[in-house]
Design a protein around this motif. Structure first.
Motif, PDB file in Angstrom:
ATOM      1  N   HIS A 163       0.878  -1.156  -0.028  1.00 10.73           N
ATOM      2  CA  HIS A 163      -0.089   0.023   0.025  1.00 10.73           C
ATOM      3  C   HIS A 163       0.800   1.306   0.107  1.00 10.73           C
ATOM      4  CE1 HIS A 163      -2.942  -2.851   0.560  1.00 10.73           C
ATOM      5  NE2 HIS A 163      -3.972  -2.011   0.349  1.00 10.73           N
ATOM      6  N   ILE A 164       1.967   1.083   0.534  1.00 15.79           N
ATOM      7  CA  ILE A 164       3.035   2.295   0.351  1.00 15.79           C
ATOM      8  C   ILE A 164       3.254   2.480  -1.188  1.00 15.79           C
ATOM      9  CG2 ILE A 164       5.365   3.161   0.823  1.00 15.79           C
ATOM     10  CD1 ILE A 164       5.069   1.647   3.525  1.00 15.79           C
ATOM     11  N   ASN A 165       3.570   1.251  -1.757  1.00 16.97           N
ATOM     12  CA  ASN A 165       3.923   1.285  -3.148  1.00 16.97           C
ATOM     13  C   ASN A 165       2.819   1.924  -4.127  1.00 16.97           C
ATOM     14  OD1 ASN A 165       6.368   0.382  -2.610  1.00 16.97           O
ATOM     15  ND2 ASN A 165       5.721  -1.952  -3.138  1.00 16.97           N
ATOM     16  N   TRP A 166       1.411   1.415  -3.459  1.00 12.25           N
ATOM     17  CA  TRP A 166       0.250   1.770  -4.104  1.00 12.25           C
ATOM     18  C   TRP A 166       0.181   3.533  -4.265  1.00 12.25           C
ATOM     19  CZ3 TRP A 166      -4.448   4.363  -3.698  1.00 12.25           C
ATOM     20  CH2 TRP A 166      -5.385   4.156  -4.507  1.00 12.25           C
ATOM     21  N   VAL A 167       0.522   4.001  -3.235  1.00 16.03           N
ATOM     22  CA  VAL A 167       0.182   5.453  -2.954  1.00 16.03           C
ATOM     23  C   VAL A 167       1.110   6.206  -3.773  1.00 16.03           C
ATOM     24  CG1 VAL A 167       0.283   7.356  -1.322  1.00 16.03           C
ATOM     25  CG2 VAL A 167      -0.970   5.292  -0.905  1.00 16.03           C
ATOM     26  N   ASN A 168       2.697   5.627  -3.707  1.00 19.30           N
ATOM     27  CA  ASN A 168       3.631   6.208  -4.592  1.00 19.30           C
ATOM     28  C   ASN A 168       3.257   6.128  -5.909  1.00 19.30           C
ATOM     29  OD1 ASN A 168       5.157   6.590  -2.263  1.00 19.30           O
ATOM     30  ND2 ASN A 168       6.340   4.797  -2.309  1.00 19.30           N
ATOM     31  N   GLU A 169       2.788   4.915  -6.271  1.00 20.61           N
ATOM     32  CA  GLU A 169       2.292   4.917  -8.088  1.00 20.61           C
ATOM     33  C   GLU A 169       1.221   5.731  -8.455  1.00 20.61           C
ATOM     34  OE1 GLU A 169       2.470   3.269 -11.997  1.00 20.61           O
ATOM     35  OE2 GLU A 169       4.005   3.630 -10.223  1.00 20.61           O
ATOM     36  N   LEU A 170       0.309   5.960  -7.366  1.00 17.38           N
ATOM     37  CA  LEU A 170      -0.760   7.059  -7.722  1.00 17.38           C
ATOM     38  C   LEU A 170      -0.347   8.157  -8.051  1.00 17.38           C
ATOM     39  CD1 LEU A 170      -3.948   7.502  -7.784  1.00 17.38           C
ATOM     40  CD2 LEU A 170      -3.860   7.759  -5.248  1.00 17.38           C
ATOM     41  N   GLU A 171       0.650   8.710  -6.931  1.00 17.18           N
ATOM     42  CA  GLU A 171       1.261  10.109  -6.996  1.00 17.18           C
ATOM     43  C   GLU A 171       2.094  10.333  -8.356  1.00 17.18           C
ATOM     44  OE1 GLU A 171       1.972  11.255  -2.079  1.00 17.18           O
ATOM     45  OE2 GLU A 171       3.658  10.467  -3.291  1.00 17.18           O
ATOM     46  N   ARG A 172       2.702   9.132  -8.589  1.00 15.24           N
ATOM     47  CA  ARG A 172       3.633   9.251  -9.900  1.00 15.24           C
ATOM     48  C   ARG A 172       2.633   9.553 -10.913  1.00 15.24           C
ATOM     49  NH1 ARG A 172       5.336   6.646 -13.983  1.00 15.24           N
ATOM     50  NH2 ARG A 172       3.860   4.749 -13.633  1.00 15.24           N
ATOM     51  N   THR A 173       1.499   8.722 -11.201  1.00 10.94           N
ATOM     52  CA  THR A 173       0.788   8.739 -12.419  1.00 10.94           C
ATOM     53  C   THR A 173       0.253   9.927 -12.562  1.00 10.94           C
ATOM     54  OG1 THR A 173      -1.185   7.557 -11.238  1.00 10.94           O
ATOM     55  CG2 THR A 173       0.620   6.046 -12.755  1.00 10.94           C
ATOM     56  N   VAL A 174      -0.413  10.503 -11.416  1.00 10.04           N
ATOM     57  CA  VAL A 174      -1.066  11.822 -11.345  1.00 10.04           C
ATOM     58  C   VAL A 174      -0.330  12.887 -11.996  1.00 10.04           C
ATOM     59  CG1 VAL A 174      -2.117  13.374  -9.927  1.00 10.04           C
ATOM     60  CG2 VAL A 174      -2.749  11.256  -9.624  1.00 10.04           C
ATOM     61  N   HIS A 175       1.071  12.794 -11.388  1.00  5.99           N
ATOM     62  CA  HIS A 175       2.154  13.871 -11.778  1.00  5.99           C
ATOM     63  C   HIS A 175       2.531  13.825 -13.330  1.00  5.99           C
ATOM     64  CE1 HIS A 175       2.890  14.562  -7.166  1.00  5.99           C
ATOM     65  NE2 HIS A 175       1.712  15.230  -7.646  1.00  5.99           N
ATOM     66  N   SER A 176       2.534  12.560 -13.808  1.00  4.78           N
ATOM     67  CA  SER A 176       3.162  12.157 -15.245  1.00  4.78           C
ATOM     68  C   SER A 176       2.044  12.183 -16.125  1.00  4.78           C
ATOM     69  CB  SER A 176       3.712  10.822 -14.976  1.00  4.78           C
ATOM     70  OG  SER A 176       3.058   9.891 -14.931  1.00  4.78           O
TER      71      SER A 176
END
Length: 293
Positions: A98-111
């Motif tokens: 779930h840490i990875n899930w949030v990191n990926e969510l942030e990355r895709t929103v910004h990219s």
């Protein structure tokens, strides 16, 4: 004088002892209390180098060091210590997911890239495990229950991000998305992680709160690690032989029956064989140092 017939002392009626009924890995067992010298909370103990898994360690008891046997492993089950360790490893993995899930969510929103992980709280690894997990320990289930709602809201943030993409004003869209991401990272995720860690701590406490039955036969004493004592009552052995056929054959199980009040099946443990198993190998598993009280 009339002759008085005095019966031999050998004809005295046998004393009937109640049994200690206890739980080991969700199965009920009992030991005749005539073999039980003491019932203790898990004491501080020393580990024994090169001992097999069924030897938990040794501890001082009435001036001597005696061994603690893990009844789970003696009966072919996974030890409670191993079970706790496996549970902690699983919890750590789900937390990292779930840490990875949030990191990926942030990355895709910004990219601007598409988010490919699941938005369904029942389809992530944690959800799949939790939906099928059962446990008698109410404390563990309490913390896992507290995890449900923040876990659902965490996964729901992807739907909120998708909905925010309809906002035409780019500045407003960016602010809305940043608020959603902040909630995910600083509100929902910490609540999920905290609940999981508390559940893991409660699971570890089940080992720390284990009970040791000190068994005796003549001058010999051994400790036997069990999960919990449930009752002290007479054990009523079953005469139904076919009921015993389903039991894994073990030199440490005498038979099957029920208690006076507990109506579930109870397996009777062979205390003599447990003690003998230690006596036969005691020279192999000496303590690190001979401490005594």
């Amino acid at each position: 004088m009339d002759h008085i017939n005095i019966q031999s002392m050998d004809s005295q009626e046998e004393i009937l002892y109640p049994s200690i009924i206890f739980k080991v890995s969700n199965t009920l067992y009992c030991i005749n209390s005539k073999y039980v010298d003491s019932i203790l909370s898990l004491p501080e103990y020393e580990k024994v180098p090169n001992a097999p898994e069924n030897i938990v360690g040794v501890f001082p008891y009435r001036g001597k060091m005696i061994q603690i046997l893990d009844l789970r492993t003696m009966l072919g089950k996974i030890s409670l210590k191993t079970e706790c360790s496996t549970f902690q490893q699983m919890i750590d993995a789900r937390k990292q997911d779930h840490i990875n899930w949030v990191n990926e969510l942030e990355r895709t929103v910004h990219s601007g890239e598409p988010f490919t992980l699941t938005n369904d709280p029942h389809k992530c690894a944690l959800g799949k495990w939790y939906d099928h997990f059962t446990c008698d320990d109410k404390t563990i289930m309490f913390y896992l229950k507290k995890m449900e709602e923040p876990h659902r809201l965490l996964h729901k943030t992807i739907d909120e991000i998708e909905h925010s993409k309809n906002i035409l004003d780019e500045n407003k869209k960016a602010k809305v998305q940043e608020t959603i991401l902040q909630n995910a990272r600083n509100v929902y995720m910490p609540k999920v992680l905290q609940a999981l860690e508390k559940a893991a701590s409660a699971y570890q406490a089940t080992f720390d709160q284990s009970i040791v039955l000190v068994l005796m036969e003549k001058e010999y004493r051994i400790g036997v690690l069990i999960d919990a004592v449930l009752a002290v009552e007479m054990f009523i052995s079953s005469n139904v032989q076919e009921a015993f056929q389903s039991i894994q054959k073990s030199p440490y199980v005498l038979g099957i029956g029920r208690g006076e009040k507990i109506e579930e099946d109870i397996l009777e443990v062979n205390a003599t064989n447990l003690i003998s198993s230690v006596l036969q190998k005691s020279e192999l598993y000496e303590p690190v140092s001979d401490k005594s009280v």
